[in-house]
Design a protein around this motif. Structure first.
Motif, PDB file in Angstrom:
ATOM      1  N   TYR A  52       0.831  -1.198   0.000  1.00 26.00           N
ATOM      2  CA  TYR A  52       0.000   0.000   0.000  1.00 26.00           C
ATOM      3  C   TYR A  52       0.874   1.260   0.000  1.00 26.00           C
ATOM      4  CZ  TYR A  52      -3.275   3.526   1.761  1.00 26.00           C
ATOM      5  OH  TYR A  52      -4.028   4.654   1.922  1.00 26.00           O
ATOM      6  N   GLY A  53       1.941   1.236   0.792  1.00 25.65           N
ATOM      7  CA  GLY A  53       2.851   2.374   0.828  1.00 25.65           C
ATOM      8  C   GLY A  53       3.530   2.603  -0.512  1.00 25.65           C
ATOM      9  N   ILE A  54       3.914   1.515  -1.182  1.00 27.40           N
ATOM     10  CA  ILE A  54       4.542   1.636  -2.499  1.00 27.40           C
ATOM     11  C   ILE A  54       3.574   2.216  -3.514  1.00 27.40           C
ATOM     12  CG2 ILE A  54       5.512   0.327  -4.431  1.00 27.40           C
ATOM     13  CD1 ILE A  54       6.662  -1.623  -2.339  1.00 27.40           C
ATOM     14  N   LEU A  55       2.337   1.730  -3.480  1.00 26.24           N
ATOM     15  CA  LEU A  55       1.320   2.243  -4.397  1.00 26.24           C
ATOM     16  C   LEU A  55       1.060   3.729  -4.166  1.00 26.24           C
ATOM     17  CD1 LEU A  55      -1.269  -0.690  -4.357  1.00 26.24           C
ATOM     18  CD2 LEU A  55       0.213  -0.007  -6.252  1.00 26.24           C
ATOM     19  N   ARG A  56       1.025   4.127  -2.902  1.00 27.42           N
ATOM     20  CA  ARG A  56       0.809   5.546  -2.607  1.00 27.42           C
ATOM     21  C   ARG A  56       1.956   6.384  -3.130  1.00 27.42           C
ATOM     22  NH1 ARG A  56      -0.799   7.143   3.330  1.00 27.42           N
ATOM     23  NH2 ARG A  56      -0.896   9.124   2.231  1.00 27.42           N
ATOM     24  N   ALA A  57       3.178   5.869  -2.971  1.00 27.57           N
ATOM     25  CA  ALA A  57       4.351   6.628  -3.411  1.00 27.57           C
ATOM     26  C   ALA A  57       4.405   6.766  -4.928  1.00 27.57           C
ATOM     27  CB  ALA A  57       5.626   5.960  -2.899  1.00 27.57           C
ATOM     28  N   GLN A  58       3.904   5.748  -5.649  1.00 29.60           N
ATOM     29  CA  GLN A  58       3.991   5.743  -7.104  1.00 29.60           C
ATOM     30  C   GLN A  58       2.751   6.299  -7.795  1.00 29.60           C
ATOM     31  OE1 GLN A  58       4.808   1.641  -8.039  1.00 29.60           O
ATOM     32  NE2 GLN A  58       7.002   1.831  -7.590  1.00 29.60           N
ATOM     33  N   ALA A  59       1.704   6.522  -7.037  1.00 29.94           N
ATOM     34  CA  ALA A  59       0.450   6.963  -7.645  1.00 29.94           C
ATOM     35  C   ALA A  59       0.560   8.368  -8.215  1.00 29.94           C
ATOM     36  CB  ALA A  59      -0.672   6.914  -6.601  1.00 29.94           C
ATOM     37  N   LEU A  60      -0.180   8.607  -9.294  1.00 29.14           N
ATOM     38  CA  LEU A  60      -0.235   9.940  -9.882  1.00 29.14           C
ATOM     39  C   LEU A  60      -1.050  10.866  -8.991  1.00 29.14           C
ATOM     40  CD1 LEU A  60      -1.003   8.983 -13.597  1.00 29.14           C
ATOM     41  CD2 LEU A  60       1.214   9.616 -12.633  1.00 29.14           C
ATOM     42  N   THR A  61      -0.774  12.156  -9.108  1.00 36.45           N
ATOM     43  CA  THR A  61      -1.587  13.126  -8.387  1.00 36.45           C
ATOM     44  C   THR A  61      -2.965  13.193  -9.033  1.00 36.45           C
ATOM     45  OG1 THR A  61      -0.948  14.974  -9.795  1.00 36.45           O
ATOM     46  CG2 THR A  61       0.481  14.488  -7.901  1.00 36.45           C
ATOM     47  N   PRO A  62      -3.981  13.769  -8.374  1.00 38.89           N
ATOM     48  CA  PRO A  62      -5.317  13.874  -8.984  1.00 38.89           C
ATOM     49  C   PRO A  62      -5.307  14.549 -10.350  1.00 38.89           C
ATOM     50  CG  PRO A  62      -5.456  14.344  -6.656  1.00 38.89           C
ATOM     51  CD  PRO A  62      -4.001  14.217  -6.967  1.00 38.89           C
ATOM     52  N   SER A  63      -4.544  15.635 -10.502  1.00 38.92           N
ATOM     53  CA  SER A  63      -4.503  16.335 -11.791  1.00 38.92           C
ATOM     54  C   SER A  63      -3.800  15.489 -12.847  1.00 38.92           C
ATOM     55  CB  SER A  63      -3.807  17.684 -11.646  1.00 38.92           C
ATOM     56  OG  SER A  63      -2.481  17.526 -11.147  1.00 38.92           O
ATOM     57  N   GLU A  64      -2.740  14.786 -12.443  1.00 37.03           N
ATOM     58  CA  GLU A  64      -2.038  13.919 -13.388  1.00 37.03           C
ATOM     59  C   GLU A  64      -2.908  12.736 -13.791  1.00 37.03           C
ATOM     60  OE1 GLU A  64       2.590  14.665 -11.900  1.00 37.03           O
ATOM     61  OE2 GLU A  64       1.390  13.041 -11.050  1.00 37.03           O
ATOM     62  N   SER A  65      -3.660  12.202 -12.843  1.00 38.96           N
ATOM     63  CA  SER A  65      -4.566  11.094 -13.147  1.00 38.96           C
ATOM     64  C   SER A  65      -5.630  11.523 -14.146  1.00 38.96           C
ATOM     65  CB  SER A  65      -5.241  10.588 -11.865  1.00 38.96           C
ATOM     66  OG  SER A  65      -4.288  10.066 -10.966  1.00 38.96           O
ATOM     67  N   LEU A  66      -6.179  12.731 -13.953  1.00 45.86           N
ATOM     68  CA  LEU A  66      -7.189  13.244 -14.874  1.00 45.86           C
ATOM     69  C   LEU A  66      -6.617  13.407 -16.277  1.00 45.86           C
ATOM     70  CD1 LEU A  66      -9.976  14.442 -15.446  1.00 45.86           C
ATOM     71  CD2 LEU A  66      -9.092  16.659 -14.663  1.00 45.86           C
ATOM     72  N   ALA A  67      -5.396  13.946 -16.349  1.00 39.96           N
ATOM     73  CA  ALA A  67      -4.771  14.138 -17.659  1.00 39.96           C
ATOM     74  C   ALA A  67      -4.513  12.792 -18.340  1.00 39.96           C
ATOM     75  CB  ALA A  67      -3.458  14.911 -17.492  1.00 39.96           C
ATOM     76  N   TYR A  68      -4.118  11.787 -17.543  1.00 39.65           N
ATOM     77  CA  TYR A  68      -3.835  10.467 -18.098  1.00 39.65           C
ATOM     78  C   TYR A  68      -5.109   9.808 -18.627  1.00 39.65           C
ATOM     79  CZ  TYR A  68      -2.264   5.607 -18.330  1.00 39.65           C
ATOM     80  OH  TYR A  68      -1.980   4.320 -18.762  1.00 39.65           O
ATOM     81  N   VAL A  69      -6.206   9.920 -17.860  1.00 41.42           N
ATOM     82  CA  VAL A  69      -7.481   9.348 -18.297  1.00 41.42           C
ATOM     83  C   VAL A  69      -7.969  10.043 -19.565  1.00 41.42           C
ATOM     84  CG1 VAL A  69      -9.913   9.074 -17.695  1.00 41.42           C
ATOM     85  CG2 VAL A  69      -8.152   8.570 -15.997  1.00 41.42           C
TER      86      VAL A  69
END
Length: 215
Positions: free
Chosen positions: A191-208
């Protein structure tokens, strides 16, 4: 105020422990005397007053004697029914603080105002996530044993804390429960690794949006 972090000790049941005997009882006695004064002035017996507000005679007596913490809803009702002119309502905040032992009152105030709340807990469900049945069981197994009034007071205080989830805007909260099991530690690490590697909300929106544009 930006954050309240690491409220672990009181989450597992410490706010049910009065480390300073009698702490907070002063304001309850003052409120109780004023409540009785206005009730008598209004010419209402406890039974009539209790029926009007929806509380039992024994509960009204406990409030007037400073043995139980009245909830805010009751204080508002009492002030209106007894035509107290706001006197009882003015004590509402201090009365609410009295439901917690002295060592936890400042933390409770911070918790109500926090915009972020991060809790780490070992072996027990954090107080903010406890159901009424779970919380009652926690208080019931305390040693030395608590009497029923003390259990009800602790239960009322714990459930009242959960009102922060209905706040607008709601605080950002996260809970980590540690049980000491190796299955659990591995999942926590992932879970900690996933949190560290996750995109920010704005980056996630741009990726989608990018993926949608490619389809």
């Amino acid at each position: 105020m930006s954050e309240v972090a690491g409220l672990a000790e009181e989450e597992s049941g410490a706010e049910g422990e009065e480390r300073e005997p009698g702490a907070g009882s002063g304001i309850l006695r003052v409120f109780g005397r004023q409540l009785k004064r206005f009730r008598v002035r209004a010419g209402l017996e406890r039974a009539v007053f209790g029926s009007t507000t929806g509380y039992s005679v024994s509960t009204i007596a406990a409030y007037e004697q400073g043995r139980r913490v009245p909830p805010p809803k009751f204080i508002d009702q009492a002030d209106e029914v007894l035509d107290a002119g706001g006197v009882l309502q003015e004590m509402k905040e201090e009365v609410a603080r009295a439901q917690f032992p002295a060592f936890f009152r400042d933390a409770a105030s911070l918790e109500r105002e926090a915009v972020e709340l991060h809790v780490y807990e070992m072996y027990a469900v954090p107080g903010l996530l406890q159901t009424e049945e779970y919380a009652r069981a926690v208080f019931a197994v305390r040693r030395p044993l608590l009497d029923e009034d003390r259990i009800e007071q602790g239960l009322s205080a714990r459930l009242a804390r959960q009102e922060i989830f209905a706040r607008k805007p709601a605080p950002l909260v996260s809970f980590v429960l540690y049980s000491g099991q190796p299955k659990v530690r591995e999942l926590e690490a992932r879970y900690g690794i996933l949190r560290a590697q996750a995109l920010t909300p704005s980056e996630s929106l741009a990726y989608v949006e990018k993926l949608l544009g490619e389809t």
